[in-house]
Design a protein around this motif. Structure first.
Motif, PDB file in Angstrom:
ATOM      1  N   LEU A 183       0.822  -1.209   0.000  1.00 28.88           N
ATOM      2  CA  LEU A 183       0.000   0.000   0.000  1.00 28.88           C
ATOM      3  C   LEU A 183       0.860   1.265   0.000  1.00 28.88           C
ATOM      4  N   THR A 184       2.018   1.202   0.657  1.00 29.64           N
ATOM      5  CA  THR A 184       2.907   2.361   0.689  1.00 29.64           C
ATOM      6  C   THR A 184       3.467   2.665  -0.688  1.00 29.64           C
ATOM      7  N   GLN A 185       3.798   1.623  -1.446  1.00 25.45           N
ATOM      8  CA  GLN A 185       4.267   1.846  -2.816  1.00 25.45           C
ATOM      9  C   GLN A 185       3.188   2.497  -3.675  1.00 25.45           C
ATOM     10  N   ARG A 186       1.951   2.127  -3.470  1.00 23.71           N
ATOM     11  CA  ARG A 186       0.851   2.770  -4.207  1.00 23.71           C
ATOM     12  C   ARG A 186       0.691   4.220  -3.771  1.00 23.71           C
ATOM     13  N   LEU A 187       0.936   4.489  -2.494  1.00 25.13           N
ATOM     14  CA  LEU A 187       0.874   5.859  -2.020  1.00 25.13           C
ATOM     15  C   LEU A 187       1.957   6.703  -2.683  1.00 25.13           C
ATOM     16  N   TYR A 188       3.168   6.164  -2.822  1.00 24.50           N
ATOM     17  CA  TYR A 188       4.228   6.881  -3.531  1.00 24.50           C
ATOM     18  C   TYR A 188       3.762   7.265  -4.936  1.00 24.50           C
ATOM     19  N   HIS A 189       3.113   6.333  -5.602  1.00 22.70           N
ATOM     20  CA  HIS A 189       2.646   6.571  -6.965  1.00 22.70           C
ATOM     21  C   HIS A 189       1.611   7.700  -6.991  1.00 22.70           C
ATOM     22  N   CYS A 190       0.772   7.761  -5.988  1.00 26.77           N
ATOM     23  CA  CYS A 190      -0.255   8.812  -5.927  1.00 26.77           C
ATOM     24  C   CYS A 190       0.348  10.170  -5.589  1.00 26.77           C
ATOM     25  N   LEU A 191       1.409  10.187  -4.792  1.00 28.17           N
ATOM     26  CA  LEU A 191       2.013  11.454  -4.411  1.00 28.17           C
ATOM     27  C   LEU A 191       2.619  12.174  -5.608  1.00 28.17           C
ATOM     28  N   ALA A 192       2.977  11.439  -6.637  1.00 28.25           N
ATOM     29  CA  ALA A 192       3.585  12.039  -7.826  1.00 28.25           C
ATOM     30  C   ALA A 192       2.542  12.511  -8.828  1.00 28.25           C
ATOM     31  N   ASP A 193       1.341  12.781  -8.379  1.00 29.88           N
ATOM     32  CA  ASP A 193       0.259  13.259  -9.241  1.00 29.88           C
ATOM     33  C   ASP A 193      -0.334  14.511  -8.607  1.00 29.88           C
ATOM     34  N   HIS A 194      -0.135  15.656  -9.256  1.00 34.41           N
ATOM     35  CA  HIS A 194      -0.583  16.925  -8.677  1.00 34.41           C
ATOM     36  C   HIS A 194      -2.106  17.017  -8.582  1.00 34.41           C
ATOM     37  N   THR A 195      -2.830  16.215  -9.374  1.00 35.59           N
ATOM     38  CA  THR A 195      -4.289  16.271  -9.300  1.00 35.59           C
ATOM     39  C   THR A 195      -4.816  15.714  -7.978  1.00 35.59           C
ATOM     40  N   LEU A 196      -3.985  14.957  -7.254  1.00 31.87           N
ATOM     41  CA  LEU A 196      -4.408  14.387  -5.982  1.00 31.87           C
ATOM     42  C   LEU A 196      -4.027  15.264  -4.794  1.00 31.87           C
ATOM     43  N   ILE A 197      -3.380  16.418  -5.057  1.00 26.71           N
ATOM     44  CA  ILE A 197      -3.045  17.322  -3.960  1.00 26.71           C
ATOM     45  C   ILE A 197      -4.315  17.867  -3.325  1.00 26.71           C
ATOM     46  N   ARG A 200      -7.180  15.554   1.018  1.00 26.03           N
ATOM     47  CA  ARG A 200      -6.500  15.523   2.310  1.00 26.03           C
ATOM     48  C   ARG A 200      -5.804  14.181   2.492  1.00 26.03           C
ATOM     49  N   GLY A 201      -4.819  14.161   3.375  1.00 30.06           N
ATOM     50  CA  GLY A 201      -4.100  12.923   3.608  1.00 30.06           C
ATOM     51  C   GLY A 201      -4.996  11.816   4.107  1.00 30.06           C
ATOM     52  N   SER A 202      -5.949  12.138   4.972  1.00 28.20           N
ATOM     53  CA  SER A 202      -6.874  11.127   5.473  1.00 28.20           C
ATOM     54  C   SER A 202      -7.749  10.577   4.358  1.00 28.20           C
ATOM     55  N   MET A 203      -8.178  11.444   3.440  1.00 33.33           N
ATOM     56  CA  MET A 203      -9.028  11.001   2.339  1.00 33.33           C
ATOM     57  C   MET A 203      -8.254  10.115   1.372  1.00 33.33           C
ATOM     58  N   LEU A 204      -7.021  10.494   1.066  1.00 27.67           N
ATOM     59  CA  LEU A 204      -6.192   9.693   0.169  1.00 27.67           C
ATOM     60  C   LEU A 204      -5.922   8.320   0.764  1.00 27.67           C
ATOM     61  N   ALA A 205      -5.600   8.273   2.044  1.00 25.50           N
ATOM     62  CA  ALA A 205      -5.330   6.993   2.697  1.00 25.50           C
ATOM     63  C   ALA A 205      -6.568   6.115   2.740  1.00 25.50           C
ATOM     64  N   LEU A 206      -7.722   6.698   3.029  1.00 30.19           N
ATOM     65  CA  LEU A 206      -8.955   5.916   3.093  1.00 30.19           C
ATOM     66  C   LEU A 206      -9.340   5.395   1.709  1.00 30.19           C
ATOM     67  N   ALA A 207      -9.125   6.187   0.676  1.00 25.20           N
ATOM     68  CA  ALA A 207      -9.403   5.715  -0.679  1.00 25.20           C
ATOM     69  C   ALA A 207      -8.504   4.540  -1.044  1.00 25.20           C
ATOM     70  N   LEU A 208      -7.238   4.609  -0.679  1.00 25.73           N
ATOM     71  CA  LEU A 208      -6.308   3.516  -0.973  1.00 25.73           C
ATOM     72  C   LEU A 208      -6.697   2.243  -0.240  1.00 25.73           C
ATOM     73  N   ILE A 209      -7.010   2.352   1.044  1.00 24.40           N
ATOM     74  CA  ILE A 209      -7.290   1.153   1.832  1.00 24.40           C
ATOM     75  C   ILE A 209      -8.614   0.529   1.426  1.00 24.40           C
ATOM     76  N   THR A 210      -9.604   1.342   1.057  1.00 27.80           N
ATOM     77  CA  THR A 210     -10.898   0.762   0.667  1.00 27.80           C
ATOM     78  C   THR A 210     -10.839   0.144  -0.727  1.00 27.80           C
ATOM     79  N   LEU A 211     -10.054   0.721  -1.622  1.00 30.02           N
ATOM     80  CA  LEU A 211      -9.875   0.102  -2.933  1.00 30.02           C
ATOM     81  C   LEU A 211      -9.187  -1.252  -2.813  1.00 30.02           C
ATOM     82  N   GLU A 212      -8.259  -1.350  -1.872  1.00 31.28           N
ATOM     83  CA  GLU A 212      -7.588  -2.630  -1.646  1.00 31.28           C
ATOM     84  C   GLU A 212      -8.530  -3.636  -0.994  1.00 31.28           C
ATOM     85  N   LEU A 213      -9.320  -3.186  -0.035  1.00 31.16           N
ATOM     86  CA  LEU A 213     -10.268  -4.088   0.623  1.00 31.16           C
ATOM     87  C   LEU A 213     -11.290  -4.630  -0.364  1.00 31.16           C
ATOM     88  N   GLU A 214     -11.666  -3.812  -1.339  1.00 30.65           N
ATOM     89  CA  GLU A 214     -12.670  -4.244  -2.312  1.00 30.65           C
ATOM     90  C   GLU A 214     -12.218  -5.469  -3.095  1.00 30.65           C
TER      91      GLU A 214
END
Length: 350
Positions: A183-197, A200-214
Protein backbone atom coordinates in the motif's frame (compact mmCIF):
# COMPACT_ATOMS: atom_id res chain seq x y z
CA UNK A 1 0.99 -5.26 20.32
CA UNK A 2 -2.25 -7.05 19.59
CA UNK A 3 -4.79 -4.71 18.05
CA UNK A 4 -7.62 -7.15 18.70
CA UNK A 5 -7.63 -6.18 22.37
CA UNK A 6 -10.12 -3.48 23.42
CA UNK A 7 -7.42 -1.13 24.70
CA UNK A 8 -5.66 -1.45 21.35
CA UNK A 9 -8.76 -0.26 19.49
CA UNK A 10 -9.13 2.64 21.90
CA UNK A 11 -5.53 3.57 21.25
CA UNK A 12 -6.14 3.55 17.49
CA UNK A 13 -9.21 5.74 17.89
CA UNK A 14 -7.16 8.19 19.93
CA UNK A 15 -4.39 8.27 17.31
CA UNK A 16 -6.94 8.85 14.54
CA UNK A 17 -8.61 11.67 16.43
CA UNK A 18 -5.25 13.30 17.14
CA UNK A 19 -4.10 13.01 13.52
CA UNK A 20 -7.42 14.36 12.21
CA UNK A 21 -7.20 17.32 14.58
CA UNK A 22 -3.68 18.12 13.41
CA UNK A 23 -4.70 17.79 9.79
CA UNK A 24 -7.64 20.16 10.26
CA UNK A 25 -5.28 22.84 11.59
CA UNK A 26 -2.66 22.46 8.85
CA UNK A 27 -4.79 21.64 5.82
CA UNK A 28 -5.37 24.31 3.16
CA UNK A 29 -7.48 23.85 0.08
CA UNK A 30 -5.33 23.39 -2.99
CA UNK A 31 -5.81 26.19 -5.53
CA UNK A 32 -4.36 25.39 -8.98
CA UNK A 33 -2.09 28.11 -10.28
CA UNK A 34 -2.85 29.74 -13.59
CA UNK A 35 -0.54 28.60 -16.38
CA UNK A 36 1.93 31.24 -17.48
CA UNK A 37 3.92 31.49 -20.68
CA UNK A 38 6.84 33.01 -18.81
CA UNK A 39 9.36 30.97 -16.84
CA UNK A 40 8.30 32.57 -13.54
CA UNK A 41 6.61 29.75 -11.64
CA UNK A 42 6.87 25.99 -11.17
CA UNK A 43 4.25 24.11 -13.17
CA UNK A 44 2.31 21.12 -11.80
CA UNK A 45 4.14 18.81 -14.22
CA UNK A 46 7.50 20.06 -12.94
CA UNK A 47 6.32 19.48 -9.39
CA UNK A 48 5.43 15.86 -10.26
CA UNK A 49 8.84 15.34 -11.85
CA UNK A 50 10.53 16.61 -8.67
CA UNK A 51 8.50 14.17 -6.55
CA UNK A 52 9.51 11.26 -8.79
CA UNK A 53 13.12 12.37 -8.51
CA UNK A 54 12.87 12.42 -4.72
CA UNK A 55 11.29 8.96 -4.79
CA UNK A 56 14.26 7.56 -6.73
CA UNK A 57 16.71 9.24 -4.33
CA UNK A 58 14.78 7.88 -1.34
CA UNK A 59 14.95 4.37 -2.80
CA UNK A 60 18.71 4.55 -3.28
CA UNK A 61 19.32 5.82 0.25
CA UNK A 62 16.89 3.26 1.77
CA UNK A 63 15.39 5.63 4.30
CA UNK A 64 12.09 5.35 6.17
CA UNK A 65 8.87 5.78 4.16
CA UNK A 66 7.92 8.60 6.56
CA UNK A 67 10.88 10.61 5.26
CA UNK A 68 9.70 10.67 1.66
CA UNK A 69 6.05 11.36 2.49
CA UNK A 70 6.97 14.19 4.85
CA UNK A 71 9.37 15.65 2.26
CA UNK A 72 6.58 15.78 -0.33
CA UNK A 73 4.25 17.35 2.24
CA UNK A 74 6.80 20.06 3.06
CA UNK A 75 7.39 20.67 -0.65
CA UNK A 76 3.68 21.14 -1.38
CA UNK A 77 3.14 23.38 1.64
CA UNK A 78 6.05 25.56 0.58
CA UNK A 79 5.12 25.82 -3.11
CA UNK A 80 1.44 26.57 -2.47
CA UNK A 81 1.68 30.23 -1.31
CA UNK A 82 4.78 31.38 -3.24
CA UNK A 83 6.12 31.71 -6.74
CA UNK A 84 9.45 30.03 -7.38
CA UNK A 85 11.43 29.76 -10.59
CA UNK A 86 11.81 26.24 -12.01
CA UNK A 87 15.60 26.51 -11.87
CA UNK A 88 15.38 26.49 -8.07
CA UNK A 89 13.04 23.49 -7.88
CA UNK A 90 15.66 20.81 -7.24
CA UNK A 91 17.32 22.93 -4.57
CA UNK A 92 13.92 23.38 -2.89
CA UNK A 93 13.13 19.67 -3.18
CA UNK A 94 16.46 18.48 -1.77
CA UNK A 95 16.17 20.96 1.11
CA UNK A 96 12.70 19.59 1.91
CA UNK A 97 14.10 16.07 1.77
CA UNK A 98 16.96 17.00 4.12
CA UNK A 99 14.53 18.55 6.60
CA UNK A 100 12.32 15.44 6.49
CA UNK A 101 15.32 13.15 6.99
CA UNK A 102 16.46 15.07 10.08
CA UNK A 103 12.88 14.89 11.41
CA UNK A 104 12.13 11.20 10.82
CA UNK A 105 15.44 9.34 10.69
CA UNK A 106 17.80 8.28 13.44
CA UNK A 107 20.75 10.64 13.75
CA UNK A 108 23.26 8.07 12.53
CA UNK A 109 21.14 7.36 9.43
CA UNK A 110 20.77 10.96 8.25
CA UNK A 111 23.10 11.49 5.27
CA UNK A 112 25.53 14.37 5.50
CA UNK A 113 24.70 17.44 3.47
CA UNK A 114 27.77 17.03 1.28
CA UNK A 115 26.90 13.37 0.63
CA UNK A 116 23.29 14.26 -0.13
CA UNK A 117 24.27 16.97 -2.59
CA UNK A 118 26.68 14.66 -4.37
CA UNK A 119 24.48 11.54 -4.53
CA UNK A 120 21.38 13.45 -5.65
CA UNK A 121 23.10 15.42 -8.43
CA UNK A 122 20.85 18.34 -7.54
CA UNK A 123 23.26 20.86 -9.04
CA UNK A 124 23.59 22.99 -5.92
CA UNK A 125 26.18 23.29 -3.19
CA UNK A 126 25.69 22.42 0.49
CA UNK A 127 25.69 26.11 1.39
CA UNK A 128 22.90 26.77 -1.13
CA UNK A 129 20.86 23.92 0.35
CA UNK A 130 21.31 25.37 3.84
CA UNK A 131 20.14 28.81 2.66
CA UNK A 132 17.08 27.24 1.01
CA UNK A 133 16.40 25.23 4.16
CA UNK A 134 16.25 28.45 6.19
CA UNK A 135 13.85 30.02 3.68
CA UNK A 136 11.53 27.00 3.85
CA UNK A 137 11.52 27.01 7.66
CA UNK A 138 10.71 30.71 7.74
CA UNK A 139 7.81 30.29 5.31
CA UNK A 140 6.40 27.36 7.33
CA UNK A 141 6.95 29.10 10.68
CA UNK A 142 9.37 26.33 11.67
CA UNK A 143 6.45 23.92 11.99
CA UNK A 144 7.12 20.69 10.11
CA UNK A 145 4.93 18.43 12.24
CA UNK A 146 1.84 17.48 10.27
CA UNK A 147 -0.35 14.43 9.82
CA UNK A 148 0.58 12.87 6.48
CA UNK A 149 -1.30 10.38 4.31
CA UNK A 150 1.08 7.67 5.51
CA UNK A 151 0.11 8.31 9.13
CA UNK A 152 -3.56 7.80 8.28
CA UNK A 153 -2.71 4.75 6.16
CA UNK A 154 -1.02 3.11 9.14
CA UNK A 155 -3.98 3.87 11.40
CA UNK A 156 -6.66 2.68 8.96
CA UNK A 157 -4.66 -0.47 8.16
CA UNK A 158 -4.34 -1.31 11.86
CA UNK A 159 -8.07 -0.69 12.36
CA UNK A 160 -8.96 -3.09 9.58
CA UNK A 161 -6.66 -5.76 10.99
CA UNK A 162 -8.16 -5.29 14.44
CA UNK A 163 -11.51 -6.38 12.97
CA UNK A 164 -10.28 -8.89 10.36
CA UNK A 165 -6.93 -10.10 11.63
CA UNK A 166 -6.83 -13.23 9.48
CA UNK A 167 -8.02 -11.98 6.11
CA UNK A 168 -4.50 -11.19 4.88
CA UNK A 169 -3.25 -14.74 5.32
CA UNK A 170 -6.40 -16.30 3.89
CA UNK A 171 -6.97 -13.96 0.94
CA UNK A 172 -3.55 -12.59 -0.03
CA UNK A 173 -0.97 -14.77 1.67
CA UNK A 174 0.80 -11.65 3.03
CA UNK A 175 1.73 -10.62 6.52
CA UNK A 176 1.03 -7.17 7.92
CA UNK A 177 4.36 -5.65 6.95
CA UNK A 178 4.24 -6.97 3.39
CA UNK A 179 0.70 -5.73 2.83
CA UNK A 180 1.46 -2.31 4.30
CA UNK A 181 4.58 -2.07 2.12
CA UNK A 182 2.43 -2.77 -0.94
CA UNK A 183 0.00 0.00 0.00
CA UNK A 184 2.91 2.36 0.69
CA UNK A 185 4.27 1.85 -2.82
CA UNK A 186 0.85 2.77 -4.21
CA UNK A 187 0.87 5.86 -2.02
CA UNK A 188 4.23 6.88 -3.53
CA UNK A 189 2.65 6.57 -6.96
CA UNK A 190 -0.26 8.81 -5.93
CA UNK A 191 2.01 11.45 -4.41
CA UNK A 192 3.59 12.04 -7.83
CA UNK A 193 0.26 13.26 -9.24
CA UNK A 194 -0.58 16.92 -8.68
CA UNK A 195 -4.29 16.27 -9.30
CA UNK A 196 -4.41 14.39 -5.98
CA UNK A 197 -3.05 17.32 -3.96
CA UNK A 198 -6.64 18.44 -3.57
CA UNK A 199 -7.26 15.38 -1.37
CA UNK A 200 -6.50 15.52 2.31
CA UNK A 201 -4.10 12.92 3.61
CA UNK A 202 -6.87 11.13 5.47
CA UNK A 203 -9.03 11.00 2.34
CA UNK A 204 -6.19 9.69 0.17
CA UNK A 205 -5.33 6.99 2.70
CA UNK A 206 -8.95 5.92 3.09
CA UNK A 207 -9.40 5.72 -0.68
CA UNK A 208 -6.31 3.52 -0.97
CA UNK A 209 -7.29 1.15 1.83
CA UNK A 210 -10.90 0.76 0.67
CA UNK A 211 -9.88 0.10 -2.93
CA UNK A 212 -7.59 -2.63 -1.65
CA UNK A 213 -10.27 -4.09 0.62
CA UNK A 214 -12.67 -4.24 -2.31
CA UNK A 215 -10.38 -6.71 -4.08
CA UNK A 216 -9.62 -9.04 -1.16
CA UNK A 217 -12.29 -8.76 1.54
CA UNK A 218 -15.88 -9.97 0.93
CA UNK A 219 -17.42 -7.58 3.49
CA UNK A 220 -15.25 -4.60 2.49
CA UNK A 221 -18.22 -2.25 2.33
CA UNK A 222 -19.15 -2.85 5.97
CA UNK A 223 -15.55 -2.11 6.96
CA UNK A 224 -15.59 1.02 4.79
CA UNK A 225 -18.70 2.32 6.49
CA UNK A 226 -17.12 1.71 9.88
CA UNK A 227 -13.98 3.63 8.85
CA UNK A 228 -16.13 6.45 7.48
CA UNK A 229 -17.88 6.73 10.83
CA UNK A 230 -14.65 6.75 12.82
CA UNK A 231 -12.93 9.27 10.55
CA UNK A 232 -16.09 11.39 10.23
CA UNK A 233 -15.73 11.58 6.45
CA UNK A 234 -18.63 12.14 4.08
CA UNK A 235 -19.44 9.19 1.81
CA UNK A 236 -19.79 11.36 -1.31
CA UNK A 237 -16.27 12.74 -0.74
CA UNK A 238 -14.92 9.21 -0.45
CA UNK A 239 -16.59 8.14 -3.70
CA UNK A 240 -15.06 11.06 -5.56
CA UNK A 241 -11.65 10.38 -4.01
CA UNK A 242 -11.84 6.71 -4.95
CA UNK A 243 -12.49 7.66 -8.57
CA UNK A 244 -9.42 9.90 -8.67
CA UNK A 245 -7.18 7.37 -6.94
CA UNK A 246 -8.44 4.47 -9.06
CA UNK A 247 -7.70 6.48 -12.21
CA UNK A 248 -4.16 7.12 -10.95
CA UNK A 249 -3.58 3.50 -9.96
CA UNK A 250 -4.79 2.33 -13.37
CA UNK A 251 -1.54 3.74 -14.79
CA UNK A 252 0.49 1.59 -12.43
CA UNK A 253 1.24 -1.72 -14.12
CA UNK A 254 2.86 -4.48 -12.12
CA UNK A 255 5.55 -6.40 -13.92
CA UNK A 256 4.20 -9.87 -14.55
CA UNK A 257 6.48 -12.85 -15.09
CA UNK A 258 6.17 -14.75 -18.37
CA UNK A 259 3.66 -17.60 -18.68
CA UNK A 260 1.48 -16.13 -15.93
CA UNK A 261 -1.51 -18.34 -15.10
CA UNK A 262 -4.90 -16.63 -14.72
CA UNK A 263 -7.77 -18.37 -12.97
CA UNK A 264 -11.33 -17.42 -13.93
CA UNK A 265 -14.22 -18.04 -11.57
CA UNK A 266 -17.87 -17.69 -12.65
CA UNK A 267 -20.14 -15.40 -10.69
CA UNK A 268 -22.73 -17.20 -8.61
CA UNK A 269 -25.45 -14.78 -7.63
CA UNK A 270 -28.44 -15.70 -5.54
CA UNK A 271 -30.71 -15.50 -8.59
CA UNK A 272 -28.55 -17.96 -10.49
CA UNK A 273 -28.56 -20.38 -7.58
CA UNK A 274 -32.32 -20.29 -7.19
CA UNK A 275 -33.13 -20.40 -10.92
CA UNK A 276 -30.39 -22.27 -12.72
CA UNK A 277 -30.55 -21.77 -16.45
CA UNK A 278 -28.82 -23.21 -19.46
CA UNK A 279 -26.44 -20.26 -19.84
CA UNK A 280 -24.10 -19.59 -16.87
CA UNK A 281 -23.30 -16.02 -15.83
CA UNK A 282 -20.26 -14.40 -17.46
CA UNK A 283 -16.90 -15.17 -15.82
CA UNK A 284 -15.03 -12.57 -13.83
CA UNK A 285 -11.29 -11.99 -13.72
CA UNK A 286 -10.07 -11.63 -10.18
CA UNK A 287 -7.27 -9.23 -9.40
CA UNK A 288 -7.26 -7.07 -12.54
CA UNK A 289 -8.05 -3.55 -11.32
CA UNK A 290 -9.11 -2.23 -7.92
CA UNK A 291 -12.72 -1.96 -9.04
CA UNK A 292 -13.06 -4.61 -11.72
CA UNK A 293 -14.63 -7.40 -9.68
CA UNK A 294 -18.40 -7.03 -10.05
CA UNK A 295 -19.62 -7.50 -6.50
CA UNK A 296 -22.48 -5.04 -6.87
CA UNK A 297 -25.34 -7.42 -5.89
CA UNK A 298 -23.98 -7.66 -2.34
CA UNK A 299 -23.45 -3.91 -1.78
CA UNK A 300 -27.07 -2.96 -1.26
CA UNK A 301 -27.63 -5.87 1.11
CA UNK A 302 -24.77 -4.76 3.33
CA UNK A 303 -25.83 -1.13 3.29
CA UNK A 304 -29.50 -1.77 3.99
CA UNK A 305 -28.59 -3.73 7.10
CA UNK A 306 -26.83 -0.65 8.52
CA UNK A 307 -29.21 2.05 7.26
CA UNK A 308 -30.47 3.14 10.66
CA UNK A 309 -27.06 3.03 12.31
CA UNK A 310 -24.92 4.90 9.79
CA UNK A 311 -27.55 7.49 8.71
CA UNK A 312 -26.28 7.77 5.15
CA UNK A 313 -27.86 7.78 1.72
CA UNK A 314 -27.56 4.18 0.57
CA UNK A 315 -28.71 4.84 -2.98
CA UNK A 316 -26.17 7.63 -3.49
CA UNK A 317 -23.36 5.46 -2.18
CA UNK A 318 -24.47 2.50 -4.29
CA UNK A 319 -24.73 4.62 -7.44
CA UNK A 320 -21.31 6.09 -6.77
CA UNK A 321 -19.71 2.66 -6.50
CA UNK A 322 -21.49 1.60 -9.68
CA UNK A 323 -20.19 4.69 -11.45
CA UNK A 324 -16.68 3.93 -10.23
CA UNK A 325 -16.84 0.41 -11.66
CA UNK A 326 -18.04 1.79 -15.00
CA UNK A 327 -15.22 4.34 -14.97
CA UNK A 328 -12.61 1.61 -14.45
CA UNK A 329 -13.94 -0.39 -17.39
CA UNK A 330 -13.93 2.66 -19.68
CA UNK A 331 -10.39 3.54 -18.66
CA UNK A 332 -9.15 0.06 -19.46
CA UNK A 333 -10.81 0.23 -22.88
CA UNK A 334 -9.30 3.63 -23.60
CA UNK A 335 -5.87 2.24 -22.90
CA UNK A 336 -6.40 -0.21 -25.72
CA UNK A 337 -6.67 -3.37 -23.68
CA UNK A 338 -9.56 -4.74 -21.68
CA UNK A 339 -7.41 -7.22 -19.83
CA UNK A 340 -3.78 -7.29 -18.63
CA UNK A 341 -3.52 -10.96 -19.62
CA UNK A 342 -0.66 -11.67 -22.03
CA UNK A 343 -1.66 -13.38 -25.31
CA UNK A 344 -1.83 -17.13 -25.12
CA UNK A 345 1.03 -18.97 -26.78
CA UNK A 346 0.69 -22.36 -28.53
CA UNK A 347 2.26 -25.28 -26.79
CA UNK A 348 5.07 -26.83 -28.81
CA UNK A 349 5.53 -30.55 -28.40
CA UNK A 350 9.17 -31.50 -28.08
Amino acid sequence: MKFTQPWGRQRLSFLLEKAASREAKMWKVYVPKKPSSQDTDISPAQRDEAVRWLTELHSRLQLYPETLVLAVSILDRFLAPIKARPKYLRCIAIACFFLAAKTCEEDECVPSLRELAASSSCGCSPSEILRMERIILDKLNWDLHTATALDFLHIFHAMVLSCRSGFLDSMLGLNRSQHLALLTQRLYHCLADHTLIQLRGSMLALALITLELETCCPDWLALTIDLLKRAQINSSELIRSRELVARRLSTLRASLPPNTVYIYQPLQSQTALRHPGPSPPPPSLRGTTPSSTPLLPSYRHLLEGRRGVEEMEVDDFFDGIKRLNTCSVLLSRQEGSSSPCPPLQPVSAS
